[in-house]
Design an enzyme around this catalytic site. Structure first.
Site, PDB file in Angstrom:
ATOM      1  N   GLU A  95       0.848  -1.189   0.000  1.00 51.15           N
ATOM      2  CA  GLU A  95       0.000   0.000   0.000  1.00 51.15           C
ATOM      3  C   GLU A  95       0.887   1.244   0.000  1.00 51.15           C
ATOM      4  O   GLU A  95       1.873   1.294   0.751  1.00 51.15           O
ATOM      5  CB  GLU A  95      -0.834  -0.050   1.292  1.00 51.15           C
ATOM      6  CG  GLU A  95      -1.623   1.164   1.598  1.00 51.15           C
ATOM      7  CD  GLU A  95      -2.281   1.061   2.985  1.00 51.15           C
ATOM      8  OE1 GLU A  95      -2.032   0.085   3.731  1.00 51.15           O
ATOM      9  OE2 GLU A  95      -3.047   1.979   3.306  1.00 51.15           O
ATOM     10  N   ASP A 203      14.672  -0.163  14.049  1.00 51.32           N
ATOM     11  CA  ASP A 203      15.419   0.738  13.140  1.00 51.32           C
ATOM     12  C   ASP A 203      14.707   2.094  13.128  1.00 51.32           C
ATOM     13  O   ASP A 203      14.371   2.634  12.073  1.00 51.32           O
ATOM     14  CB  ASP A 203      15.456   0.129  11.736  1.00 51.32           C
ATOM     15  CG  ASP A 203      16.481   0.824  10.836  1.00 51.32           C
ATOM     16  OD1 ASP A 203      17.212   1.706  11.317  1.00 51.32           O
ATOM     17  OD2 ASP A 203      16.528   0.472   9.639  1.00 51.32           O
TER      18      ASP A 203
HETATM   19  P1  ADP Z   1      14.818   0.954   2.307  1.00 51.44           P
HETATM   20  O1  ADP Z   1      14.289  -0.430   2.554  1.00 51.44           O
HETATM   21  O2  ADP Z   1      15.695   1.015   1.099  1.00 51.44           O
HETATM   22  O3  ADP Z   1      15.461   1.575   3.531  1.00 51.44           O
HETATM   23  P2  ADP Z   1      12.395   2.454   2.835  1.00 51.44           P
HETATM   24  O4  ADP Z   1      11.421   1.408   3.222  1.00 51.44           O
HETATM   25  O5  ADP Z   1      12.996   3.261   3.926  1.00 51.44           O
HETATM   26  O6  ADP Z   1      13.547   1.842   1.917  1.00 51.44           O
HETATM   27  O7  ADP Z   1      11.680   3.398   1.787  1.00 51.44           O
HETATM   28  C1  ADP Z   1      12.348   4.502   1.166  1.00 51.44           C
HETATM   29  C2  ADP Z   1      11.475   5.753   1.274  1.00 51.44           C
HETATM   30  O8  ADP Z   1      10.247   5.530   0.596  1.00 51.44           O
HETATM   31  C3  ADP Z   1      11.075   6.080   2.716  1.00 51.44           C
HETATM   32  O9  ADP Z   1      11.978   6.957   3.314  1.00 51.44           O
HETATM   33  C4  ADP Z   1       9.714   6.695   2.566  1.00 51.44           C
HETATM   34  O10 ADP Z   1       9.833   8.091   2.314  1.00 51.44           O
HETATM   35  C5  ADP Z   1       9.143   6.059   1.323  1.00 51.44           C
HETATM   36  N1  ADP Z   1       8.210   4.948   1.639  1.00 51.44           N
HETATM   37  C6  ADP Z   1       8.505   3.735   2.175  1.00 51.44           C
HETATM   38  N2  ADP Z   1       7.418   2.960   2.245  1.00 51.44           N
HETATM   39  C7  ADP Z   1       6.400   3.697   1.736  1.00 51.44           C
HETATM   40  C8  ADP Z   1       5.001   3.444   1.514  1.00 51.44           C
HETATM   41  N3  ADP Z   1       4.444   2.269   1.830  1.00 51.44           N
HETATM   42  N4  ADP Z   1       4.267   4.432   0.963  1.00 51.44           N
HETATM   43  C9  ADP Z   1       4.811   5.621   0.631  1.00 51.44           C
HETATM   44  N5  ADP Z   1       6.121   5.914   0.798  1.00 51.44           N
HETATM   45  C10 ADP Z   1       6.901   4.967   1.343  1.00 51.44           C
END
Ligand code: ADP
Length: 294
Positions: A95, A203
């Site tokens: 989502e 984290d």
């Molecule tokens: P990684 O696994 O590479 O650390 P993240 O899960 O932190 O990546 O996601 C990278 C960026 O994408 C986050 O800092 C956030 O801004 C955005 N993000 C992550 N998950 C979602 C989501 N479900 N919906 C919208 N934006 C998201």
């Protein structure tokens, strides 16, 4: 959660036979995976993370972590829609959190929710009041051992600090190695056992929380395990601090517990070591200054 052999198959199964991805916008912020906001052919949105096929395990563990957070009922977390690999790439489709305007009191609400999560029953994740988790997982791209232990301090020494120190050995001269050994021997005098084990996000830097469409905090990208709740609070103070209202919300207006500052440095040593191992010698100074602090 269904696993698919291609992203196209996953999209069709989740959204409908004739639905496909027509737009991908790269999102900054993650260090580990490629992340995209995607637009579907019927106008809906989703969020996509990709990595190489051999890193599918990152996503399997992220799904388990998000499930664990969700089960505590304390936070909103994005729904996972599908995951899989086509043999070249692995992917996680979830989502998309459409960020809203932060409600007033966003950070105190965040702190209160975290204290609720830390008080939640976590016997489902590791049995008999132990510390650890039902499986190993990752902290960023760093492998994180979660072998259950009866003692938090033992868990932190054996499964947090030691594996990272072994991985980082080449960065340390003999004097630093002796100081590190000495520090590991003194953990029992610096750390304390918690009143009760708590499920941790694991984290919790500021980039892993964001306001959702409801204007309240949503959590992403966990490295969950059952541990001492102070380790989560410490991580919010690794790179910067959350606004003070967060800590007021968490501690109910009380001060940080006695001795927290020392323990915080030790908990964050784990993350500095992990950064040293993942991103190189630019992080050595942080590790050395914590070791010298003790
Ligand atoms: P990684 O696994 O590479 O650390 P993240 O899960 O932190 O990546 O996601 C990278 C960026 O994408 C986050 O800092 C956030 O801004 C955005 N993000 C992550 N998950 C979602 C989501 N479900 N919906 C919208 N934006 C998201």
């Amino acid at each position: 959660m269904n696993k698919y052999d291609s992203l196209d198959d996953a999209v069709s199964a989740v959204f409908g036979d004739d639905i496909r991805i027509i737009g991908k916008t790269a999102c900054a912020g993650g260090d580990i995976n490629r992340a995209y906001a995607v637009t579907l052919s019927d106008g809906r949105n989703a969020f996509l993370k990709e990595n190489s096929a051999d890193n599918l395990d990152f996503f399997e563990k992220e799904i388990t972590g998000l499930d664990a957070l969700r089960k505590t009922g304390a936070f909103s977390v994005p729904e996972v829609l599908a995951y899989g690999t086509d043999g070249v790439n692995s992917f996680l489709l979830m989502e998309q959190i459409l960020p809203g305007k932060r409600i007033q009191g966003y950070y105190s609400d965040f702190g209160r929710r975290l204290s609720i999560m830390h008080k939640a029953d976590c016997s489902e994740f590791v049995k008999d009041g132990k510390f650890g988790f039902l499986q190993d997982n990752y902290i960023g791209a760093g492998y994180q051992y979660n072998t259950p232990e009866e003692s938090w301090i033992e868990f932190f020494r054996e499964h947090r600090l030691l594996p990272q120190i072994k991985r980082a050995e080449r960065y340390f001269d003999p004097l630093m190695l002796r100081k590190i050994d000495h520090l590991l021997e003194r953990l029992d005098f610096i750390l304390i056992e918690p009143d009760k084990p708590a499920l941790l996000h694991g984290d919790l830097w500021s980039g892993n929380q964001m306001p959702g469409p409801d204007g309240r905090v949503w959590l992403i990208d966990p490295a969950v395990y059952v541990g001492h709740p102070e380790a989560d609070i410490a991580m919010t103070e690794l790179f910067d601090y959350l606004p003070e209202e967060f800590y007021d919300g968490y501690f109910g207006g009380a001060n940080r517990p006695y001795g927290y500052k020392d323990r915080k440095n030790l908990y964050n040593l784990y993350h500095w070591l992990n950064h040293l191992n993942l991103f190189g010698s630019g992080y050595l100074g942080f590790v050395v200054s914590v070791v010298n602090f003790f």
